[in-house]
Design a protein around this motif. Structure first.
Motif, mmCIF file in Angstrom:
data_model
loop_
_atom_site.group_PDB
_atom_site.id
_atom_site.type_symbol
_atom_site.label_atom_id
_atom_site.label_comp_id
_atom_site.label_asym_id
_atom_site.label_seq_id
_atom_site.Cartn_x
_atom_site.Cartn_y
_atom_site.Cartn_z
ATOM 1 N N PRO A 21 4.646 14.087 6.842
ATOM 2 C CA PRO A 21 3.574 13.110 7.042
ATOM 3 C C PRO A 21 2.340 13.276 6.151
ATOM 4 O O PRO A 21 1.592 12.324 5.969
ATOM 5 C CB PRO A 21 3.198 13.265 8.505
ATOM 6 N N SER A 22 2.137 14.425 5.576
ATOM 7 C CA SER A 22 0.980 14.597 4.690
ATOM 8 C C SER A 22 1.305 14.161 3.257
ATOM 9 O O SER A 22 0.441 14.191 2.390
ATOM 10 C CB SER A 22 0.510 16.049 4.699
ATOM 11 N N LEU A 23 2.572 13.738 3.026
ATOM 12 C CA LEU A 23 3.004 13.373 1.676
ATOM 13 C C LEU A 23 3.327 11.886 1.577
ATOM 14 O O LEU A 23 3.873 11.289 2.499
ATOM 15 C CB LEU A 23 4.245 14.180 1.273
ATOM 16 N N CYS A 24 2.993 11.305 0.419
ATOM 17 C CA CYS A 24 3.250 9.898 0.137
ATOM 18 C C CYS A 24 4.035 9.773 -1.166
ATOM 19 O O CYS A 24 3.975 10.669 -2.021
ATOM 20 C CB CYS A 24 1.937 9.128 -0.021
ATOM 21 N N VAL A 25 4.746 8.652 -1.317
ATOM 22 C CA VAL A 25 5.418 8.375 -2.585
ATOM 23 C C VAL A 25 4.328 8.229 -3.644
ATOM 24 O O VAL A 25 3.308 7.582 -3.430
ATOM 25 C CB VAL A 25 6.277 7.098 -2.492
ATOM 26 N N ASP A 26 4.571 8.861 -4.795
ATOM 27 C CA ASP A 26 3.579 8.902 -5.866
ATOM 28 C C ASP A 26 4.328 8.809 -7.192
ATOM 29 O O ASP A 26 5.392 9.418 -7.339
ATOM 30 C CB ASP A 26 2.808 10.231 -5.774
ATOM 31 N N ILE A 76 -6.206 1.452 -1.166
ATOM 32 C CA ILE A 76 -5.548 1.404 -2.471
ATOM 33 C C ILE A 76 -5.892 2.675 -3.238
ATOM 34 O O ILE A 76 -7.059 3.028 -3.401
ATOM 35 C CB ILE A 76 -5.980 0.143 -3.244
ATOM 36 N N GLU A 77 -4.850 3.363 -3.689
ATOM 37 C CA GLU A 77 -5.017 4.620 -4.425
ATOM 38 C C GLU A 77 -4.174 4.568 -5.692
ATOM 39 O O GLU A 77 -3.019 4.153 -5.656
ATOM 40 C CB GLU A 77 -4.546 5.805 -3.573
ATOM 41 N N LEU A 134 0.800 -1.202 0.000
ATOM 42 C CA LEU A 134 0.000 0.000 0.000
ATOM 43 C C LEU A 134 0.841 1.264 0.000
ATOM 44 O O LEU A 134 1.904 1.300 -0.582
ATOM 45 C CB LEU A 134 -1.039 -0.035 1.125
ATOM 46 N N LYS A 135 0.391 2.305 0.652
ATOM 47 C CA LYS A 135 1.053 3.598 0.554
ATOM 48 C C LYS A 135 2.383 3.605 1.301
ATOM 49 O O LYS A 135 2.570 2.907 2.289
ATOM 50 C CB LYS A 135 0.153 4.688 1.118
ATOM 51 N N GLU A 164 1.600 -0.800 -7.981
ATOM 52 C CA GLU A 164 0.322 -1.488 -8.127
ATOM 53 C C GLU A 164 -0.573 -0.719 -9.092
ATOM 54 O O GLU A 164 -0.416 0.490 -9.270
ATOM 55 C CB GLU A 164 -0.363 -1.646 -6.768
ATOM 56 N N LEU A 165 -1.520 -1.413 -9.680
ATOM 57 C CA LEU A 165 -2.462 -0.862 -10.659
ATOM 58 C C LEU A 165 -1.744 -0.382 -11.921
ATOM 59 O O LEU A 165 -2.240 0.484 -12.631
ATOM 60 C CB LEU A 165 -3.303 0.273 -10.047
#
Length: 176
Positions: free
Chosen positions: A13-18, A42-43, A5-6, A59-60
């Motif tokens: 903390p407000s940022l995720c790997v993208d 899942i995003e 997942l993320k 993923e996806l």
């Protein structure tokens, strides 16, 4: 899978790997977490898996993985033979290690551009700490025993020594 997942930045903390919509050979970065309080949701473009192949799959996607090459972390077709796509997670330091123990490179973030890079591992560096939506602790702590065979023999020796040294340190601390 070991991790899923993320991948959330501890430093931001407000940022995720993208994947940021990256094509092959383009870098990934940090972007606002789509569901910051639910790392297990899942995003699109923010869901990754550290798999038995010892790579991090996007993923996806059709067949995309993260690839640590020349100081950057890129989107690249999955190759299944480790090298630049060999990753592991250190559950104690919260670092994502890119490559072998002797290379000593960790996933990091360029603070100005928010692009994911690699740099020398530093346990104290907050920009190298990552939180996953799901961690299979048994598999992560027993890295050598699970998944596809590690192709680099010296890496197996180094990982065993690392594990042995950590056990010694833990025992010494408990005795004090």
């Amino acid at each position: 899978f070991w991790l899923l997942l993320k991948i959330q930045s501890v430093a931001f903390p407000s940022l995720c790997v993208d994947t940021l919509g990256a094509n092959h050979n383009e870098p990934v970065g940090l972007y606002s977490c789509k569901s910051p309080y639910n790392l297990t949701k899942i995003e699109y473009r923010q869901t990754f898996t550290l798999r038995k192949h010892r790579d991090i799959a996007v993923e996806l996607s059709d067949n995309d993985c993260l690839d640590a090459n020349h100081g950057r972390v890129l989107v690249y077709p999955c190759k299944f033979y480790q090298e630049h796509q060999y990753f592991r997670y250190d559950i104690d330091t919260m670092q994502i290690i890119c490559g072998t123990v002797r290379e000593n490179l960790c996933m990091d973030v360029d603070e100005s551009s928010k692009i994911i890079i690699t740099s020398t591992c530093d346990r104290k560096k907050k920009t190298q700490k990552w939180q996953w939506g799901f961690v299979n602790e048994t598999m992560v702590r027993n890295w050598i025993e699970f998944g596809k065979e590690i192709l680099d023999y010296q890496e197996i020796v180094d990982l065993r020594n690392l594990k042995k040294n950590r056990k010694k340190k833990k025992t010494t601390r408990q005795e004090i």
